[in-house]
Design an enzyme around this catalytic site. Structure first.
Site, short mmCIF file in Angstrom:
data_model
loop_
_atom_site.label_atom_id
_atom_site.label_comp_id
_atom_site.label_asym_id
_atom_site.label_seq_id
_atom_site.Cartn_x
_atom_site.Cartn_y
_atom_site.Cartn_z
N ASN A 139 0.64 -1.40 0.39
CA ASN A 139 0.06 -0.41 -0.23
C ASN A 139 0.85 0.83 0.31
O ASN A 139 1.63 1.53 1.11
CB ASN A 139 -0.96 0.24 0.93
CG ASN A 139 -1.51 1.01 1.53
OD1 ASN A 139 -1.90 2.05 0.04
ND2 ASN A 139 -2.44 1.19 2.46
N TRP A 140 1.22 1.83 -1.45
CA TRP A 140 2.03 2.95 -1.64
C TRP A 140 1.14 4.35 -0.97
O TRP A 140 2.40 5.25 -0.47
CB TRP A 140 2.26 2.96 -2.55
CG TRP A 140 3.57 2.27 -3.10
CD1 TRP A 140 3.62 1.25 -2.63
CD2 TRP A 140 3.66 2.12 -4.40
NE1 TRP A 140 4.57 0.37 -3.44
CE2 TRP A 140 4.20 0.83 -4.53
CE3 TRP A 140 2.80 2.23 -5.55
CZ2 TRP A 140 4.75 0.14 -5.61
CZ3 TRP A 140 3.65 1.21 -6.74
CH2 TRP A 140 4.51 0.41 -6.78
N LYS A 141 0.36 4.68 -0.24
CA LYS A 141 -0.12 5.54 0.11
C LYS A 141 0.05 6.40 -0.13
O LYS A 141 -0.45 6.61 -1.63
CB LYS A 141 0.41 5.53 1.44
CG LYS A 141 -0.24 4.97 3.21
CD LYS A 141 0.38 4.74 3.58
CE LYS A 141 0.25 3.25 4.60
NZ LYS A 141 0.21 3.65 6.28
N HIS B 226 -9.42 1.32 5.38
CA HIS B 226 -7.85 1.62 5.66
C HIS B 226 -8.35 2.73 7.24
O HIS B 226 -8.73 3.74 7.35
CB HIS B 226 -7.14 2.10 4.49
CG HIS B 226 -5.58 2.28 5.13
ND1 HIS B 226 -5.00 3.42 6.36
CD2 HIS B 226 -4.94 0.94 5.41
CE1 HIS B 226 -3.68 2.94 6.88
NE2 HIS B 226 -3.09 1.45 5.90
N GLU C 236 -6.37 4.80 7.90
CA GLU C 236 -6.15 6.06 7.45
C GLU C 236 -7.48 7.39 7.36
O GLU C 236 -7.29 8.57 7.56
CB GLU C 236 -4.93 6.56 6.77
CG GLU C 236 -3.92 5.82 7.36
CD GLU C 236 -1.96 5.55 6.38
OE1 GLU C 236 -2.62 5.53 5.02
OE2 GLU C 236 -1.27 4.79 7.28
N GLU D 186 -5.53 -4.66 10.86
CA GLU D 186 -3.78 -3.80 10.88
C GLU D 186 -4.10 -2.41 12.49
O GLU D 186 -4.77 -1.70 12.03
CB GLU D 186 -4.20 -2.47 9.59
CG GLU D 186 -4.42 -3.19 8.06
CD GLU D 186 -3.12 -1.95 8.09
OE1 GLU D 186 -2.35 -2.72 6.63
OE2 GLU D 186 -4.19 -1.12 7.17
N GLY E 15 2.79 3.11 10.67
CA GLY E 15 3.83 3.25 10.57
C GLY E 15 4.65 4.14 11.59
O GLY E 15 5.07 5.00 11.55
N SER F 184 3.56 -1.46 10.08
CA SER F 184 5.63 -2.15 10.24
C SER F 184 5.50 -3.22 9.79
O SER F 184 6.56 -3.61 10.48
CB SER F 184 5.67 -1.55 11.52
OG SER F 184 5.54 0.22 12.20
N GLY G 28 2.83 -0.87 4.55
CA GLY G 28 2.78 0.09 3.79
C GLY G 28 4.21 1.01 3.40
O GLY G 28 5.09 0.46 2.45
N GLY G 29 5.19 1.60 4.37
CA GLY G 29 6.00 2.05 4.80
C GLY G 29 7.67 0.97 3.75
O GLY G 29 7.84 1.61 2.82
P1 13P Z 1 2.79 0.61 7.56
O1 13P Z 1 3.57 -0.01 6.89
O2 13P Z 1 4.18 1.40 7.27
O3 13P Z 1 2.94 0.75 9.35
O4 13P Z 1 1.29 1.13 7.31
C1 13P Z 1 1.28 -0.37 7.32
C2 13P Z 1 0.14 0.40 6.33
O5 13P Z 1 -1.08 1.04 6.13
C3 13P Z 1 -0.39 -0.40 5.17
O6 13P Z 1 -2.22 -0.61 4.86
#
Ligand code: 13P
Length: 257
Positions: free
Chosen positions: A10-12, A100, A102, A172, A178, A218, A239-240
């Site tokens: 997930n590149w956000k 999600h 966020e 999640e 993050g 993470s 994510g990251g």
């Molecule tokens: P991180 O891997 O950056 O913690 O993000 C997780 C996430 O929200 C994937 O959708």
């Protein structure tokens, strides 16, 4: 039952379409056929990069699936700035992340909104990656399980699921996203089990047995093996670490680490 792991990046709100192309090209450089055999690999770029990545996947016949990060619940209309499920389906998008944390946090998405989005995604024969998870406050108050069950029941109300392949759920925990703080593999496994049990209550044992439940929060090269070793965890929503093609490649090679 064997469940094929699903590893999704997930590149956000990162990577413009040119950067996104580079990341996919570098990722595939690090992967072997056995990695694609072992897991299903998906990237979820920003909307602006979807077309470029679709073209790259088709042109180079890459064994990578395309996901989107969100969509609107209506098929079209006066919703300035939004993108609809049929628009995504036309780009051969296979997965759409719904709910999600966020989006719940920054855009006020309720379970009811998420439910409408899940229905739109299903209407257009794509698979929702439905995200659920508790906040730190809720976990410390002992409410993690109730929150996740409530999110699942609310987001899936009236959604007809007739095969395991029609739904993916990502557990999640909000406090692990993050932050560099991962849920322990044992806790993640337990909560993914709660997800499976709840999906079983909604859709029956067979669908629950085949359902893929991802862990997200993470996920890094250093913890993927331990997470994937747990029986209830069928993949990761990353994510990251998915922004770095070398790190994401290591995660995709988890089966041979
Ligand atoms: P991180 O891997 O950056 O913690 O993000 C997780 C996430 O929200 C994937 O959708």
């Amino acid at each position: 039952m064997e469940r094929r792991p699903l590893l999704a990046g997930n590149w956000k709100m990162n990577l413009d379409h040119l950067e996104a192309i580079q990341v996919v090209q570098q990722l595939v450089y690090h992967l072997e056929a056995e990695d694609y055999d072992a897991s299903e690999l998906v990237v979820c770029p920003a909307h602006t990069a979807l077309r470029s990545i679709q073209t790259l996947i088709e042109g180079d016949r890459l064994r990578i699936g395309l996901g989107a990060q969100d969509c609107h619940w209506e098929d079209g209309g006066a919703y300035t700035g939004e993108v609809s499920a049929p628009m995504l389906a036309k780009l051969k998008v296979a997965y759409v992340i719904c709910g999600h944390s966020e989006r719940r946090q920054h855009f006020g998405e309720s379970d009811e909104v998420v439910n409408r989005k899940v229905k739109a995604v299903r209407r257009h024969e794509m698979t929702p990656i439905l995200c659920v998870g508790e906040t730190l406050e809720q976990r410390e108050a002992g409410q993690a399980e109730d929150i996740v069950v409530g999110q699942l029941r609310g987001s899936l109300a009236g959604v007809g699921i007739t095969a395991s392949s029609e739904l993916v759920v990502a557990y999640e925990p909000v406090w692990a996203i993050g932050t560099g703080r991962t849920a322990s593999a044992a806790d993640a496994n337990e909560m993914c089990g709660v997800v499976r049990r709840t999906v079983g209550e909604l859709y029956g044992a067979e669908i629950a047995e085949g359902l893929r439940v991802q862990y997200g929060g993470s996920v890094k090269p250093g913890n993927i093996v331990e997470l994937m070793g747990r029986p209830e965890i069928d993949g990761a929503l990353v994510g990251g670490a998915s922004l770095d093609p070398e790190d994401f490649a290591v995660i995709c090679r988890h089966h041979r680490l």
